[in-house]
Design an enzyme around this catalytic site. Structure first.
Site, PDB file in Angstrom:
ATOM      1  N   ASP A 204       0.845  -1.196   0.000  1.00 11.77           N
ATOM      2  CA  ASP A 204       0.000   0.000   0.000  1.00 11.77           C
ATOM      3  C   ASP A 204       0.881   1.246   0.000  1.00 11.77           C
ATOM      4  O   ASP A 204       2.110   1.148  -0.050  1.00 11.77           O
ATOM      5  CB  ASP A 204      -0.926  -0.001   1.233  1.00 11.77           C
ATOM      6  CG  ASP A 204      -0.158   0.172   2.533  1.00 11.77           C
ATOM      7  OD1 ASP A 204       1.094   0.197   2.510  1.00 11.77           O
ATOM      8  OD2 ASP A 204      -0.800   0.297   3.588  1.00 11.77           O
ATOM      9  N   ASP A 206       1.510   4.659   2.252  1.00 10.96           N
ATOM     10  CA  ASP A 206       1.241   5.278   3.547  1.00 10.96           C
ATOM     11  C   ASP A 206       1.694   6.733   3.504  1.00 10.96           C
ATOM     12  O   ASP A 206       2.879   7.007   3.288  1.00 10.96           O
ATOM     13  CB  ASP A 206       2.015   4.534   4.656  1.00 10.96           C
ATOM     14  CG  ASP A 206       1.730   3.038   4.651  1.00 10.96           C
ATOM     15  OD1 ASP A 206       0.576   2.662   4.912  1.00 10.96           O
ATOM     16  OD2 ASP A 206       2.650   2.252   4.367  1.00 10.96           O
ATOM     17  N   ASP A 308      -3.291   4.789   2.622  1.00 12.21           N
ATOM     18  CA  ASP A 308      -3.664   5.270   3.959  1.00 12.21           C
ATOM     19  C   ASP A 308      -3.216   6.717   4.095  1.00 12.21           C
ATOM     20  O   ASP A 308      -2.033   7.022   3.895  1.00 12.21           O
ATOM     21  CB  ASP A 308      -2.963   4.439   5.054  1.00 12.21           C
ATOM     22  CG  ASP A 308      -3.623   3.089   5.259  1.00 12.21           C
ATOM     23  OD1 ASP A 308      -4.765   2.907   4.799  1.00 12.21           O
ATOM     24  OD2 ASP A 308      -3.001   2.216   5.890  1.00 12.21           O
TER      25      ASP A 308
END
Ligand code: DCP
Ligand code: MG
Length: 372
Positions: A204, A206, A308
């Site tokens: 992902d 961040d 995120d």
């Protein structure tokens, strides 16, 4: 720091935060085997066991070259009997019967498949397994039983389980930076997580957002999300408000729960990263987002990426940056080191001296904590 001794053994610090872990892993076969055992223990709810195997794997990642004989491991910390036995098996046979049995097992395969869905943890995966579900299609047949997050996770399953490359992470960082600066000039966006450690890819992206004037960051995330959504960048998002209780308002010591999430305002999202010439993927099963530019047929030039976004007040930013850089074992050991060796509690918000009852602040330095 690991130092190679002449007799072919290594000196490696027991706390991950005290040793260097180079990016290239010289012992991938061994660490993969240990990480399978860690994962299996995690799937069974045996967190202590899982952590022990993860620690053993982390120690091997710190070694400057490939292990050839099990005797070379005698001087290493965090390697229990079980880990050593598995390592020996892999060194001698190239594989471990125990690890292979786990990898072939129906339960492990189902748990792995399900926990790779965005929004699915071990508990839910286990429940589905108990109910007899084994495939993603078994879940797709009952969409009403899935949360919005899990539905999005299923739709974009393949993309979200394809590693995100650094160039894509940086492109998303730039898109977010532009949106953030439109909403609040002077605010900064920092790429953290595995990419900050220098990894070339990750699962992902961040991103930490802050502003040098404390308080300016309040309300920013909602505006940024609206801006990104309007531009068609978001396939899914859910905002979670800040639940951090300032120490001045609390009688409590800060939490140092080893694996606890921090309490910053955050957004778990799935981005639509478009215009990827030369990197087109098949669009099987994927919903068509508004900003997708389709070519003829099934080819598409976009992919779904987990992002995120975390907003931190400026005074807590250094702790957030430290806490979000990882790795998970490094963070765990850093908090353990702080507590055991320094009598301090560290988390992603603050650093607190247990014996002196005071908070270490940034950037003002150390201030005595006001206790009610
Ligand atoms: N982190 C943590 N505890 C949590 C969540 C996160 O300590 N409950 C920290 C450690 C992680 C970092 O935040 O390294 C980022 O979380 P990721 O799960 O994204 O992990 P990485 O970025 O390290 O891995 P990947 O490259 O797979 O994204
Ligand atoms: Mg990450």
């Amino acid at each position: 720091v690991s130092v190679e001794k002449p007799q072919d053994t290594w000196l490696v610090a027991a706390y991950a935060c005290q040793r260097r872990s180079p990016l290239p892993n010289n012992n991938q076969l061994l660490t993969d085997a240990l990480e399978t055992l860690a994962e299996e223990a995690h799937f069974c709810g045996h967190e202590g066991r899982s952590l022990a195997f993860s620690r053993a794997s982390s120690v091997l990642k710190a070694l400057p070259r490939t292990v050839r004989r099990v005797q070379e491991l005698d001087s290493l910390p965090c390697l229990g009997e079980h880990s050593k036995r598995v390592i020996q098996e892999v060194l001698e046979d190239g594989t471990s019967a125990e690890v292979e049995t786990i990898r072939q097992s129906e339960k492990y395969q189902a748990m792995k498949l399900f926990t790779k869905i965005f929004g699915v943890g071990v508990k839910t995966a286990h429940q589905w397994y108990q109910e007899g579900r084994r495939t993603l299609d078994d879940l797709r047949g009952h969409p009403a039983q899935l949360s919005k997050e899990q539905q999005a996770g299923l739709i974009h399953y393949e993309d979200l389980n394809t590693p995100v490359k650094r160039a894509d992470a940086e492109a998303i960082g730039q898109v977010v930076r532009e949106a953030v600066n439109k909403c609040l000039p002077g605010a900064s966006v920092t790429l953290t997580g595995g990419f900050r450690r220098g990894k070339p890819s990750g699962h992902d992206v961040d991103l930490l957002i802050t502003h040098p004037v404390e308080g300016q960051e309040a309300g920013l995330l909602k505006k940024v999300i609206a801006c990104l959504d309007q531009q068609g960048f978001l396939l899914y998002h859910s905002i979670h408000r800040n639940t951090f209780e300032s120490l001045e308002d609390s009688d409590q010591e800060p939490s140092s729960h080893a694996s606890s999430m921090d309490q910053y305002e955050r957004c778990f999202s799935i981005f639509c990263l478009g215009d990827l010439p030369g990197d087109a993927q098949e669009g099987a099963g994927a919903e068509k987002p508004s900003r997708v530019r389709r070519t003829s047929g099934a080819s598409r030039f976009w992919k779904a990426v987990r992002v995120d976004l975390v907003v931190t007040p400026y005074s807590q930013f250094p702790f957030a940056l430290l806490g979000w850089t990882g790795s998970r074992i490094f963070e765990r050991d850093l908090r353990r080191f702080a507590k055991r060796e320094k009598k301090m509690l560290l988390n992603s918000h603050t650093l607190y001296h247990l014996e002196q009852s005071r908070v270490y602040r940034f950037p003002q330095g150390i201030e005595r904590m006001r206790r009610k």
